[in-house]
Write a protein that holds these residues in place. Sequence first.
Motif, PDB file in Angstrom:
ATOM      1  N   HIS A 150       0.833  -1.226   0.000  1.00 27.63           N
ATOM      2  CA  HIS A 150       0.000   0.000   0.000  1.00 27.63           C
ATOM      3  C   HIS A 150       0.858   1.264   0.000  1.00 27.63           C
ATOM      4  N   LYS A 151       2.164   1.115   0.256  1.00 26.95           N
ATOM      5  CA  LYS A 151       3.059   2.276   0.280  1.00 26.95           C
ATOM      6  C   LYS A 151       4.028   2.232  -0.892  1.00 26.95           C
ATOM      7  N   SER A 152       3.768   1.342  -1.832  1.00 28.11           N
ATOM      8  CA  SER A 152       4.693   1.162  -2.934  1.00 28.11           C
ATOM      9  C   SER A 152       4.101   1.746  -4.217  1.00 28.11           C
ATOM     10  N   ASP A 153       4.965   2.005  -5.206  1.00 22.18           N
ATOM     11  CA  ASP A 153       4.474   2.505  -6.496  1.00 22.18           C
ATOM     12  C   ASP A 153       4.436   1.405  -7.547  1.00 22.18           C
ATOM     13  N   LEU A 154       5.343   0.423  -7.383  1.00 26.85           N
ATOM     14  CA  LEU A 154       5.433  -0.631  -8.390  1.00 26.85           C
ATOM     15  C   LEU A 154       5.653  -1.987  -7.715  1.00 26.85           C
ATOM     16  N   LEU A 155       4.811  -2.953  -8.077  1.00 22.80           N
ATOM     17  CA  LEU A 155       4.996  -4.331  -7.610  1.00 22.80           C
ATOM     18  C   LEU A 155       5.320  -5.189  -8.825  1.00 22.80           C
ATOM     19  N   ILE A 156       6.509  -5.793  -8.796  1.00 20.38           N
ATOM     20  CA  ILE A 156       6.877  -6.718  -9.869  1.00 20.38           C
ATOM     21  C   ILE A 156       6.675  -8.123  -9.318  1.00 20.38           C
ATOM     22  N   ARG A 172      -5.606  -8.268  -1.874  1.00 22.64           N
ATOM     23  CA  ARG A 172      -5.046  -7.031  -1.319  1.00 22.64           C
ATOM     24  C   ARG A 172      -4.249  -6.262  -2.380  1.00 22.64           C
ATOM     25  N   ILE A 173      -3.574  -7.017  -3.242  1.00 24.67           N
ATOM     26  CA  ILE A 173      -2.831  -6.372  -4.341  1.00 24.67           C
ATOM     27  C   ILE A 173      -3.819  -5.611  -5.238  1.00 24.67           C
ATOM     28  N   LYS A 174      -4.974  -6.246  -5.468  1.00 27.96           N
ATOM     29  CA  LYS A 174      -5.984  -5.589  -6.313  1.00 27.96           C
ATOM     30  C   LYS A 174      -6.457  -4.279  -5.666  1.00 27.96           C
ATOM     31  N   LYS A 175      -6.582  -4.328  -4.354  1.00 27.29           N
ATOM     32  CA  LYS A 175      -6.998  -3.130  -3.620  1.00 27.29           C
ATOM     33  C   LYS A 175      -5.913  -2.046  -3.754  1.00 27.29           C
ATOM     34  N   ALA A 176      -4.653  -2.460  -3.596  1.00 24.14           N
ATOM     35  CA  ALA A 176      -3.552  -1.491  -3.703  1.00 24.14           C
ATOM     36  C   ALA A 176      -3.481  -0.903  -5.109  1.00 24.14           C
ATOM     37  N   LYS A 178      -5.986  -0.204  -6.960  1.00 27.99           N
ATOM     38  CA  LYS A 178      -6.980   0.883  -7.008  1.00 27.99           C
ATOM     39  C   LYS A 178      -6.427   2.154  -6.370  1.00 27.99           C
ATOM     40  N   GLU A 179      -5.498   1.974  -5.413  1.00 26.05           N
ATOM     41  CA  GLU A 179      -4.893   3.147  -4.759  1.00 26.05           C
ATOM     42  C   GLU A 179      -3.716   3.702  -5.565  1.00 26.05           C
ATOM     43  N   GLY A 180      -3.385   3.063  -6.693  1.00 32.64           N
ATOM     44  CA  GLY A 180      -2.339   3.629  -7.553  1.00 32.64           C
ATOM     45  C   GLY A 180      -1.119   2.736  -7.778  1.00 32.64           C
ATOM     46  N   LEU A 181      -1.066   1.577  -7.126  1.00 31.00           N
ATOM     47  CA  LEU A 181       0.073   0.673  -7.325  1.00 31.00           C
ATOM     48  C   LEU A 181       0.087   0.148  -8.766  1.00 31.00           C
ATOM     49  N   LYS A 182       1.259   0.232  -9.401  1.00 31.47           N
ATOM     50  CA  LYS A 182       1.383  -0.370 -10.738  1.00 31.47           C
ATOM     51  C   LYS A 182       1.865  -1.817 -10.564  1.00 31.47           C
ATOM     52  N   ILE A 183       1.444  -2.684 -11.477  1.00 30.65           N
ATOM     53  CA  ILE A 183       1.808  -4.102 -11.337  1.00 30.65           C
ATOM     54  C   ILE A 183       2.406  -4.626 -12.636  1.00 30.65           C
TER      55      ILE A 183
END
Length: 666
Positions: A150-156, A172-176, A178-183
């Motif tokens: 939830h505090k990250s910008d990019l999850l690889i 939870r990743i899906k929720k993050a 929505k908050e702006g996390l790129k995957i």
Amino acid sequence: MIKSVCGYCGVGCGLEFEENKLLGDVTYPTNEGKLCSKGISELVSIQTPTRLLRPHKRDSIKDEYKVTSWEDAISTIANKIQETSKEKIGFYLSGQLLTEDYYIANKLGKGFIGTNNVDTNSRTCMSSAVVAQKKAFGIDYVPVRMEDIHKSDLLILTGANTAEAHVVFHNRIKKAKKEGLKIIVIDPRFTDTAKIADLYLPIKANSDIDFFNLISKRIIDEGLVDEEFVLNHVNNYELLKNKFKRIPVTKMLKRTGLSKEQFEQFWDIYKNSENIITAWTMGLNQSSQGVDKNLALINTHLLNGKIFKIGNGPFSLTGQPNAMGGREVGGLSTMLAVHLGFDKESIKKVSKFWNTNKIDKKEGLTATQMLEANLDVLIICHTDPVYHLPNRNKVEKLIQKIPLVVEINAYENSETSNFAHIKLPAAPWGEKEGTQTNLDRTITKQEKLTRTSIDCKADWEIFQLIAFELGFEKEFDYKKSEDIFKEFQEMTKLNPHLNIYDTSYSQLKEEPFIWGEEIREKKEFFTSNKKANLHFVQNKLLSEKANLKYPFILLTGRTRDQWHTGTKTNLPRTLLKFKELNFCEINTKNAKDLNIKDGDLIKISSIRGEIESKALVSDNIRVDTIFLPVSHRGINYLTNDLLDKESFQPDYNHSAVKIELLKNQS
Ligand SMILES: Nc1nc2c(c(=O)[nH]1)N[C@H]1C(S)=C(S)[C@@H](COP(=O)(O)OP(=O)(O)OC[C@H]3O[C@@H](n4cnc5c(=O)[nH]c(N)nc54)[C@H](O)[C@@H]3O)O[C@H]1N2
Ligand SMILES: Nc1nc2c(c(=O)[nH]1)N[C@H]1C(S)=C(S)[C@@H](COP(=O)(O)OP(=O)(O)OC[C@H]3O[C@@H](n4cnc5c(=O)[nH]c(N)nc54)[C@H](O)[C@@H]3O)O[C@H]1N2
Ligand code: SF4
Ligand SMILES: [Mo]
């Protein structure tokens, strides 16, 4: 109402038990009330008709099992142990055991029988990550928490299919997102996880070292190295920089199977992301270069200093519910106890703590070596090696040479039970209590929810009975699992970074405890100069290669609603199962060439063995690559038994196979 925790995967979801009903615990930090189908079905698994409820024994595997008494079974085992030299005895444990069970088995094997042949199925699962983390950080430590996303910008996510293997974390990743996390998802298959990706990269199997080296090179070349972090916290930078001057960039990119455009697209997102987490699981660990794959990935985070900062870091996603706890106890043959090894000083400390002089000075056999070692006694607990070890035809031959195979299981229908002489009934989840550590160092407590079936015992009690029969009454004098936890907590003081002594059973009943948080606050590595190590690694192409006769590369992995062999999940009464369990994913082009249509019965064979499956024709998998789920119990008749030379983890994701049409479904 009783609060407990799910016993399936490394997410470790909190749940509540009330009037024979299980619900997700809404107050629990990791899952906020959510459970996946496996968690929901935990209760059903206790009542299945395939439970093992009595001790069984037979002289030969050709005979039928007969019910026997605990006294008879335990004395047969203890007598055999007494007449066997210690290097011929093996304990084959599991990342699904509770910490208390693990502790007792490790103490009995290494401390009192005097054999370090105490290893676990985690060898096939997390050992590459364990070795790499030790090499890079000085200890086996996971520097990220799930909440960090939830505090990250990019999850690889690379070589990890969270949508099926870590379901609630995936939500939870899906929720993050929505908050702006790129995957970004990197996988030779367009998995369910890839469906939520901003960018999907269909990497060619086994080229992750090339991919991560390309990232490291760009970090260096484009001046994105965190100079201050590297200067103060990292070793070997100049060496790595020099090595990277000469790497064959074009060839490496070619090996990944990705186009220049795809890599540039990736790089554009990467270099513009302030906070990055790179998570991985079996797609990297299960490889003849598993350790090096991990190191190549960790290098990127050390170079750009994206570690020990909230929302950043390399994140190894543990698969089993307590693989992490097992490592804390020291339940691998390559470590002694509580993260201590086999150096003189550690042996001295542990011997004093256990009050024993029996500890052997050298490392023991790994799970992947035990069957080849002509053992005389093998005690297998909470795992099914005949199913899960690679090259099964060989495994079946080898296990038949062992004069006494003991299987401790809560269910009667494992593959290993066909090769055991004694079967002992364990109390499963819900009928016992104890602790487990999930994938982000969170220690949780499983509670006893129903009475223990009459002739079943908690796994620790079974090891205690063997210890008693061997004459170690005083050393194994525990009345309840809490007594064991307290002793283990005391022992962690020998290696204080494991600050597990800072909690208690009564606290854990109320809320989970996270160990090692200070380590990341202090940015502390555990090497001799407190700096992390960069390692220059290269793709040496050590895996089995496809060839004219076996032209496909086989990948294997999870299905969402089944747990491995499915002794617990594959129940007639489980109405929740809705994803296919038996299929072989094959690319449309390959299928067309072989005249195979969706749903056709096919035979898949390797040089080692063959199995049948049903074709799932799709564009979601790379050409010349096929995927079979581990829910097919025969999966390992196909797989090769190459091991990583440092972690001894098998190369499950790279076997050469061929496919034949058996029966057209229409
Ligand atoms: N439903 C369910 N969940 C589980 C389990 C279960 O049995 N069932 N088991 C648990 C356990 S013990 C574990 S270890 C975890 C495993 O968790 P995951 O590793 O996430 O699960 P796998 O399905 O094995 O996924 C591995 C992925 O790696 C990809 N892959 C294969 N080779 C390569 C490669 O060379 N490079 C890259 N980048 N990717 C590759 C595969 O296509 C696959 O999608 O799951 C845990 N969770
Ligand atoms: N081809 C291929 N092979 C693989 C893998 C792969 O990806 N591909 N993955 C590897 C990995 S990562 C793993 S973790 C392994 C998993 O492989 P296994 O550990 O062999 O698979 P499970 O079915 O989880 O086995 C757990 C056993 O514990 C029993 N059990 C359940 N509850 C209890 C209990 O409370 N006490 C006791 N004593 N027993 C109990 C179950 O009935 C079951 O027989 O497979 C490995 N093998
Ligand atoms: S995600 Fe894992 S821990 Fe959570 S309910 Fe599902 S299997 Fe259990
Ligand atoms: Mo695993």
